[in-house]
Write a protein that holds these residues in place. Structure first.
Motif, short mmCIF file in Angstrom:
data_model
loop_
_atom_site.label_atom_id
_atom_site.label_comp_id
_atom_site.label_asym_id
_atom_site.label_seq_id
_atom_site.Cartn_x
_atom_site.Cartn_y
_atom_site.Cartn_z
N THR A 199 0.82 -1.20 0.00
CA THR A 199 0.00 0.00 0.00
C THR A 199 0.86 1.25 0.00
N VAL A 200 0.45 2.26 -0.78
CA VAL A 200 1.09 3.58 -0.75
C VAL A 200 0.01 4.60 -0.43
N ALA A 201 0.35 5.58 0.42
CA ALA A 201 -0.71 6.48 0.89
C ALA A 201 -0.30 7.93 1.02
N ALA A 202 0.98 8.26 0.89
CA ALA A 202 1.42 9.64 1.09
C ALA A 202 1.40 10.40 -0.23
N SER A 203 0.53 11.42 -0.32
CA SER A 203 0.36 12.13 -1.59
C SER A 203 0.96 13.54 -1.56
N SER A 204 1.72 13.86 -0.52
CA SER A 204 2.36 15.17 -0.45
C SER A 204 3.55 15.07 0.50
#
Length: 282
Positions: A143-148
């Motif tokens: 899972t990837v979740a960091a958008s900034s």
């Protein structure tokens, strides 16, 4: 300089830099069945001594390369498929379409913490780079979740490359150890003779350290290169490469201070087969 067959020959990323992919026509120009081809110069073929570490993508070897595009979500809805058929133990993710640090995490960091391959910084906690609240990878997805921010892995429409490893008995090991701040250093058992070791002080601002069985080819294995630096090899501290692991032979904070370290280690060839039987057994 990092090249892979997913992005294609001539497409280079720099482990000491957070920049996007460059096209380098005189670097790695082709991937071949028995190796790779080089152009006429540049960092990859200059008139000096050069070392290369090469992985083949396969579930058998426990290595996968995954290209993906971010969608900007900050929750756990963005999952990336991999082909390891086992839960990953170590992941590196890098944005290739724009600037962004190399996000590195592992089971030893509990996935909720991240180290940056391109810097000397200690681990950053609660980054959500690999999932909100430390969502662990599975045998089919991570899972990837960091958008900034500096630890991004999922900016909308940005393209990424991820290198994903799972442990293979007798061939690869990923973990952590506690240094003892003594020249008669900590012994790290991995169950095989390492050909390559990458380690990092996870609790302090020290550089990554890479050593292998080719530089100089005997103990003390003191040829040290840092992926977070463009500096030439140093030969100060070192490790002993042993039949079943490696032993730290210096007391500095880079490898064996009173700190916790993460590592990845690989054998040149598997010590055991898929059933755990020694490879040379009759």
């Amino acid at each position: 300089a990092l090249y892979d067959s997913v992005r294609g020959a001539t497409k280079r990323l720099d482990s000491a830099d957070n920049g996007a992919t460059d096209t380098v026509t005189n670097g790695v120009t082709a991937f071949n069945s028995d190796g790779f081809s080089l152009g006429a110069g540049g960092n990859e073929n200059s008139a000096t001594t050069i070392v290369a570490w090469c992985w083949k993508e396969s579930a058998t070897a426990g290595f996968d390369m995954v290209a993906y595009t971010g969608d900007g979500t900050d929750d756990d809805s963005k999952t990336i498929s991999h082909s390891l058929s086992a839960a990953p133990n170590f992941i590196m993710s890098k944005c290739r379409s724009q600037a962004g640090n190399w996000q590195t995490s592992s089971t030893a960091l509990d996935w909720d913490n991240v180290l940056l391959l391109d810097t000397t910084a200690a681990k950053a906690a609660d980054t959500q780079a690999f999932g909100v609240d430390g969502v662990d990878p599975t045998s089919s997805v991570f899972t990837v979740a960091a958008s900034s921010g500096g630890n991004h892995t999922n900016i909308d429409s940005a393209t990424y490359i991820a290198y994903v490893w799972s442990e293979k008995q007798g061939f690869s090991k990923f973990g952590s150890y506690k240094g003892n701040a003594n020249a008669n250093g900590t012994f790290v058992h991995v169950g095989f003779r390492p050909a390559f070791v990458l380690l990092k002080n996870s609790t302090g601002a020290n550089g990554w350290e890479m050593r292998d069985n080719k530089r100089p080819g005997y103990n003390l294995s003191s040829g040290t290169l840092a992926p977070s630096s463009s500096d030439a090899e140093t030969t100060g501290e070192g490790i002993d490469i042993l039949s079943n692991g490696f032993k730290l032979r210096a007391s500095g904070n880079g490898q064996n201070g009173d700190n916790t370290y993460i590592y990845m280690a690989f054998a040149e060839a598997p010590f055991v087969n898929s059933n755990g039987v020694p490879a040379n057994a009759r």
